[in-house]
Design an enzyme around this catalytic site. Structure first.
Site, PDB file in Angstrom:
ATOM      1  N   PRO A  96       0.789  -1.241   0.000  1.00  0.00           N
ATOM      2  CA  PRO A  96       0.000   0.000   0.000  1.00  0.00           C
ATOM      3  C   PRO A  96       0.817   1.286   0.000  1.00  0.00           C
ATOM      4  O   PRO A  96       0.811   2.057   0.967  1.00  0.00           O
ATOM      5  CB  PRO A  96      -0.816  -0.139   1.291  1.00  0.00           C
ATOM      6  CG  PRO A  96       0.067  -0.920   2.209  1.00  0.00           C
ATOM      7  CD  PRO A  96       0.809  -1.895   1.321  1.00  0.00           C
ATOM      8  N   CYS A  97       1.485   1.558  -1.106  1.00  0.00           N
ATOM      9  CA  CYS A  97       2.270   2.788  -1.185  1.00  0.00           C
ATOM     10  C   CYS A  97       1.374   4.030  -1.211  1.00  0.00           C
ATOM     11  O   CYS A  97       1.868   5.147  -1.015  1.00  0.00           O
ATOM     12  CB  CYS A  97       3.193   2.756  -2.402  1.00  0.00           C
ATOM     13  SG  CYS A  97       2.367   2.438  -3.961  1.00  0.00           S
ATOM     14  N   HIS A  98       0.052   3.846  -1.423  1.00  0.00           N
ATOM     15  CA  HIS A  98      -0.849   5.002  -1.392  1.00  0.00           C
ATOM     16  C   HIS A  98      -0.991   5.572   0.011  1.00  0.00           C
ATOM     17  O   HIS A  98      -1.513   6.682   0.179  1.00  0.00           O
ATOM     18  CB  HIS A  98      -2.233   4.612  -1.944  1.00  0.00           C
ATOM     19  CG  HIS A  98      -2.931   3.536  -1.176  1.00  0.00           C
ATOM     20  ND1 HIS A  98      -2.669   2.197  -1.367  1.00  0.00           N
ATOM     21  CD2 HIS A  98      -3.870   3.602  -0.204  1.00  0.00           C
ATOM     22  CE1 HIS A  98      -3.439   1.485  -0.556  1.00  0.00           C
ATOM     23  NE2 HIS A  98      -4.174   2.305   0.159  1.00  0.00           N
TER      24      HIS A  98
END
Length: 307
Positions: free
Chosen positions: A259-261
């Site tokens: 989850p780089c968001h």
């Protein structure tokens, strides 16, 4: 498994993204439904229905949610509305209920060979965030990205760049199955029991040892939490490597699952996103609006490769 007929298309997702951005930018003015509908390019009636189908609540309720988060921010003395929202403990229907996510890296030889001898089932499927392109090998998911608007060929080109010597095999069913697993509230399945029975989701990626450490730290970031590049650097024992961490975050080949968001700038601002900052904002809103669920467990890489 197939998506419900009323599921959002790419154009509808773009309208939702515009509405989310407009509310986040103008919530202090408490815009009415007509103003929000104009921002989305829809009639009042169609906008209200579309937003409720995507978020599960009305546009007015989302506006109240954002407004309430500002009060929390003020009470906590935080600088960012988004940070306060993430700290409120909400999460989304897209979180991995009952799934164990394992992250495996290719061996140094496999890495150098660019996936030679690997067969990848790839396909495109709709998601709450527009069209997704995915790649799966016999060892696990190796790619998840989002299709640039009007450019499916470009999406597959990005997959090819990630795995330059692999054999790509077109498999839309594989992509639809993965989307149904990740966003079950957004799909209609004729076999829900089979979907619930899944307990492990394997990721198999091309990565340096440093990238792998950063992505493992991302896997440990819960939907209710945000992280900055500096915080990730400290988590992996490299406090002075925030810039290098940012590069590793930006090169993440498996969106949403790694989850780089959830990574923000030190100031609390959204920052960039490989798959479009508007999509990042919408992903965070989607997680914020959801019902609380069990935390996913993340298992570290079973094989690491040299930097």
């Amino acid at each position: 498994m197939s998506f419900a007929p009323e599921h959002l298309g790419a154009r509808d997702f773009a309208r939702i993204a515009r509405a989310i951005a407009y509310i986040d930018a103008h919530w202090r003015e408490q815009p009415g439904l007509d103003e929000l509908a104009r921002a989305a390019g829809l009639s009042r009636f169609h906008f209200s229905r579309l937003f409720a189908r995507w978020a599960g609540i009305s546009p007015r309720q989302y506006l109240q949610h954002v407004t309430g988060n500002d009060a929390k921010r003020r009470l906590r003395g935080r600088e960012s509305v988004l940070d306060a929202a993430l700290a409120s403990g909400l999460s989304g229907p897209g979180r991995l209920h009952d799934l164990i996510v394992t992250l495996e890296a290719m061996s140094p030889a496999e890495y150098a060979e660019g996936g030679a001898g690997v067969c990848i089932d790839c396909g495109i499927a709709p998601t709450p965030f527009g069209l997704m392109v995915s790649g799966r090998t016999a060892r696990g998911i190796c790619y998840l990205g989002f299709v640039p608007e009007g450019s499916r060929d470009r999406a597959l080109t990005l997959l090819r760049e990630e795995w330059p010597r692999a054999e790509l095999r077109w498999s839309p069913a594989s992509a639809h199955e993965l989307a149904a697993l990740l966003w079950p509230a957004a799909v209609t399945s004729t076999r829900p029991a089979a979907r619930r029975a899944v307990r492990e989701l394997r990721l198999c990626v091309r990565a340096t040892n440093f990238q792998l450490r950063v992505w493992r730290a991302l896997l440990a970031t819960a939907p209710a939490q945000a992280a900055t590049y500096g915080e990730l650097a400290r988590r992996i024992g490299r406090p002075g490597a925030a810039r290098a961490v940012g590069q590793a975050v930006g090169s993440n080949p498996v969106a949403w699952l790694i989850p780089c968001h959830r990574v923000l700038r030190e100031s609390g601002q959204l920052g960039g996103y490989r798959w479009d900052p508007a999509r990042k904002r919408t992903m965070l809103a989607y997680e914020q609006l959801a019902v609380r669920g069990p935390e996913p467990r993340s298992v570290g890489a079973s094989r690491s490769v040299g930097a």
